[in-house]
Design an enzyme around this catalytic site. Sequence first.
Site, PDB file in Angstrom:
ATOM      1  CG  ASN A 229      -3.361  -1.517   5.661  1.00  0.00           C
ATOM      2  OD1 ASN A 229      -2.934  -2.552   5.175  1.00  0.00           O
ATOM      3  ND2 ASN A 229      -4.554  -1.383   6.236  1.00  0.00           N
TER       4      ASN A 229
ATOM      5  CE  LYS B 233     -10.114   6.618  -3.167  1.00  0.00           C
ATOM      6  NZ  LYS B 233     -10.631   5.250  -2.978  1.00  0.00           N
TER       7      LYS B 233
ATOM      8  CB  ILE C  60      -5.273   2.615 -11.326  1.00  0.00           C
ATOM      9  CG1 ILE C  60      -5.987   1.338 -10.893  1.00  0.00           C
ATOM     10  CG2 ILE C  60      -5.589   2.973 -12.765  1.00  0.00           C
ATOM     11  CD1 ILE C  60      -7.508   1.461 -10.901  1.00  0.00           C
TER      12      ILE C  60
HETATM   13  P1  NAP Z   1      -3.143   3.294   8.618  1.00  0.00           P
HETATM   14  O1  NAP Z   1      -2.962   1.822   8.456  1.00  0.00           O
HETATM   15  O2  NAP Z   1      -4.153   3.777   9.594  1.00  0.00           O
HETATM   16  O3  NAP Z   1      -1.696   3.883   9.045  1.00  0.00           O
HETATM   17  C1  NAP Z   1      -1.531   5.171   9.530  1.00  0.00           C
HETATM   18  C2  NAP Z   1      -0.099   5.330  10.045  1.00  0.00           C
HETATM   19  O4  NAP Z   1       0.095   6.700  10.398  1.00  0.00           O
HETATM   20  C3  NAP Z   1       0.208   4.499  11.284  1.00  0.00           C
HETATM   21  O5  NAP Z   1       1.539   4.021  11.221  1.00  0.00           O
HETATM   22  C4  NAP Z   1       0.082   5.515  12.438  1.00  0.00           C
HETATM   23  O6  NAP Z   1       0.940   5.258  13.533  1.00  0.00           O
HETATM   24  C5  NAP Z   1       0.527   6.795  11.750  1.00  0.00           C
HETATM   25  N1  NAP Z   1      -0.112   7.981  12.302  1.00  0.00           N
HETATM   26  C6  NAP Z   1      -1.408   8.357  12.210  1.00  0.00           C
HETATM   27  N2  NAP Z   1      -1.615   9.518  12.845  1.00  0.00           N
HETATM   28  C7  NAP Z   1      -0.419   9.908  13.344  1.00  0.00           C
HETATM   29  C8  NAP Z   1       0.029  11.031  14.095  1.00  0.00           C
HETATM   30  N3  NAP Z   1      -0.807  11.986  14.467  1.00  0.00           N
HETATM   31  N4  NAP Z   1       1.333  11.086  14.440  1.00  0.00           N
HETATM   32  C9  NAP Z   1       2.195  10.102  14.067  1.00  0.00           C
HETATM   33  N5  NAP Z   1       1.843   9.035  13.349  1.00  0.00           N
HETATM   34  C10 NAP Z   1       0.545   8.928  12.984  1.00  0.00           C
HETATM   35  O7  NAP Z   1      -3.471   3.984   7.231  1.00  0.00           O
HETATM   36  P2  NAP Z   1      -3.240   3.384   5.753  1.00  0.00           P
HETATM   37  O8  NAP Z   1      -4.345   2.452   5.402  1.00  0.00           O
HETATM   38  O9  NAP Z   1      -1.833   2.912   5.626  1.00  0.00           O
HETATM   39  O10 NAP Z   1      -3.493   4.689   4.844  1.00  0.00           O
HETATM   40  C11 NAP Z   1      -2.519   5.697   4.762  1.00  0.00           C
HETATM   41  C12 NAP Z   1      -2.911   6.696   3.688  1.00  0.00           C
HETATM   42  O11 NAP Z   1      -2.959   6.049   2.416  1.00  0.00           O
HETATM   43  C13 NAP Z   1      -4.298   7.320   3.863  1.00  0.00           C
HETATM   44  O12 NAP Z   1      -4.263   8.658   3.434  1.00  0.00           O
HETATM   45  C14 NAP Z   1      -5.186   6.500   2.948  1.00  0.00           C
HETATM   46  O13 NAP Z   1      -6.339   7.192   2.512  1.00  0.00           O
HETATM   47  C15 NAP Z   1      -4.225   6.277   1.797  1.00  0.00           C
HETATM   48  N6  NAP Z   1      -4.527   5.111   0.968  1.00  0.00           N
HETATM   49  C16 NAP Z   1      -4.722   3.931   1.561  1.00  0.00           C
HETATM   50  C17 NAP Z   1      -4.976   2.811   0.771  1.00  0.00           C
HETATM   51  C18 NAP Z   1      -5.159   1.452   1.408  1.00  0.00           C
HETATM   52  O14 NAP Z   1      -5.244   0.470   0.689  1.00  0.00           O
HETATM   53  N7  NAP Z   1      -5.186   1.347   2.748  1.00  0.00           N
HETATM   54  C19 NAP Z   1      -5.004   2.948  -0.623  1.00  0.00           C
HETATM   55  C20 NAP Z   1      -4.776   4.194  -1.204  1.00  0.00           C
HETATM   56  C21 NAP Z   1      -4.528   5.276  -0.387  1.00  0.00           C
HETATM   57  P3  NAP Z   1       0.781   3.937  14.447  1.00  0.00           P
HETATM   58  O15 NAP Z   1       1.181   2.801  13.543  1.00  0.00           O
HETATM   59  O16 NAP Z   1       1.718   4.103  15.583  1.00  0.00           O
HETATM   60  O17 NAP Z   1      -0.658   3.875  14.851  1.00  0.00           O
HETATM   61  N1  HSE Z   2     -11.435   2.672   1.242  1.00  0.00           N
HETATM   62  C1  HSE Z   2     -10.891   2.761  -0.078  1.00  0.00           C
HETATM   63  C2  HSE Z   2     -11.640   1.819  -1.002  1.00  0.00           C
HETATM   64  C3  HSE Z   2      -9.422   2.341  -0.140  1.00  0.00           C
HETATM   65  O1  HSE Z   2     -12.440   0.998  -0.546  1.00  0.00           O
HETATM   66  O2  HSE Z   2     -11.424   1.922  -2.205  1.00  0.00           O
HETATM   67  C4  HSE Z   2      -8.464   3.486  -0.132  1.00  0.00           C
HETATM   68  O3  HSE Z   2      -8.697   4.440  -1.093  1.00  0.00           O
END
Ligand code: NAP
Ligand code: HSE
Length: 429
Positions: free
Chosen positions: A15, A206, A137
């Site tokens: 994502n 957080k 933010i």
């Molecule tokens: P996500 O969609 O689940 O993406 C995870 C990525 O990491 C995927 O590309 C996956 O590969 C890869 N991955 C996971 N485990 C792996 C491993 N063992 N070896 C190699 N590759 C691996 O997660 P996300 O939502 O982007 O979130 C990423 C981080 O940002 C997290 O720490 C989350 O808390 C943080 N975050 C997210 C948001 C949000 O809006 N989503 C906001 C703030 C912070 P594949 O694609 O091949 O499965």
């Molecule tokens: N799951 C979190 C939220 C997004 O709903 O705010 C990533 O921090």
Amino acid sequence: MPLDAVGVAMLGAGNVGAGVIAALRAGHERYAVHIGRPLLLRRVLVRDTARARDGVEASVLTSHFEDILADPAIEVVIELMGGEHPAREYIEAVLASGRHVVTANKEVMAKHGAALLAVAAAHNVRLLYEAAVGGGIPIISPLSRDLLANDVTAVTAIINGTTNYMLTGMSQTGTDYAVALAEAQRLGYAEPDPTADVEGTDASYKLAILCGLAFHVAISPDDVAKQGITRLAARDFKYADALGYTIKLLATGRLVDGGVVASVQPTLIAKDEPLAKVDGVLNAIQIEGDLVGRVQFQGRGAGPAPTASAVLADVLDVARDIVAGRRPAEAVEHRKLPIHPPGMHRSRYYMRVTVQDQPGVLAAIAGILGGQAISIASVLQVETDDDARTAELVITTHHATGAARDAALAEIRALDVVVEVGNVLAMAG
Ligand code: NAP
Ligand code: HSE
């Protein structure tokens, strides 16, 4: 490859990763001007290399972490895998190899941030994590730099967009928890397993990061008292509204009596407070400092583009250091302050209790509260069945400790005339 490019790798392209890749491509020329050299994405680690990723050559994808360490032209690694393991180990290995790390991983930073920052310092590199709290933010950088002259006394925040979306729905449309969750899942805000959001775990990570920075203390997510939103009912919002309040999942850290209190809990907030008006998936973080007074940061706390904004701000910052040959600044020392247990937290409370509607019941409950030195602020009684055999009491109190509240509730539960102690919630202020 342009000879003078700053080599970058990404761990994860889900994502947030997709948002970072898109922004890197769109802003490439601007970023090169800011930095003085272009950025070049040399490697992207994913689990499934057979799946094409927009904007990434297949040859750049790898499923072997060692490929990142083996490339000497990579100077900055962006960790966007999520989860505790192996992200923690990968970040440590990258730092120990003398490369800078930018991460959005709140779980790793909340649980292992202090140890990883020490590894970074020992290897003269930076570990940056603006995206770990509040998505787009800016809050890590303001706390680390712009507010550093302050004695920060309180952090009050809405830092989980999923639950804020659900609670806003419950407040505005009168829906119950299950309906609000189903709607959030349908829109993709809540995960199929929503536990981390609805039980307050995500917000506790957080908040631990924010308290560590705000109060210069070592604090673990286990030090944060946690109450989820799963027991909230539509009528809690109705009663709160009648009292002039709304309900938010509030993350609060405060300096009290020379120690820190930290909690994530559904909390009644007066409707005219700025945080009460932060609705939907928005996040907001309020900081109180002795010099600045109260400041509030608000915006989109999640999503690919807002999170990419924070990730790339860190990447640009560290790339500018690389180009300028600047050394990382020393981290601010932590203080040794006690973390107060939940029993010592003081709050006003909202108590919803179902009772037999008969003489002396209110007096018995009032007597128990008085016996624990808890002063009642208001009482609302609502008949709950046609025969008026039971009634719901909604009691609000003045400030009391968590220990006094729990002792009073144990006595109230033991009364024959009490059918159920429904929700007991903190009240802000
Ligand atoms: P996500 O969609 O689940 O993406 C995870 C990525 O990491 C995927 O590309 C996956 O590969 C890869 N991955 C996971 N485990 C792996 C491993 N063992 N070896 C190699 N590759 C691996 O997660 P996300 O939502 O982007 O979130 C990423 C981080 O940002 C997290 O720490 C989350 O808390 C943080 N975050 C997210 C948001 C949000 O809006 N989503 C906001 C703030 C912070 P594949 O694609 O091949 O499965
Ligand atoms: N799951 C979190 C939220 C997004 O709903 O705010 C990533 O921090």
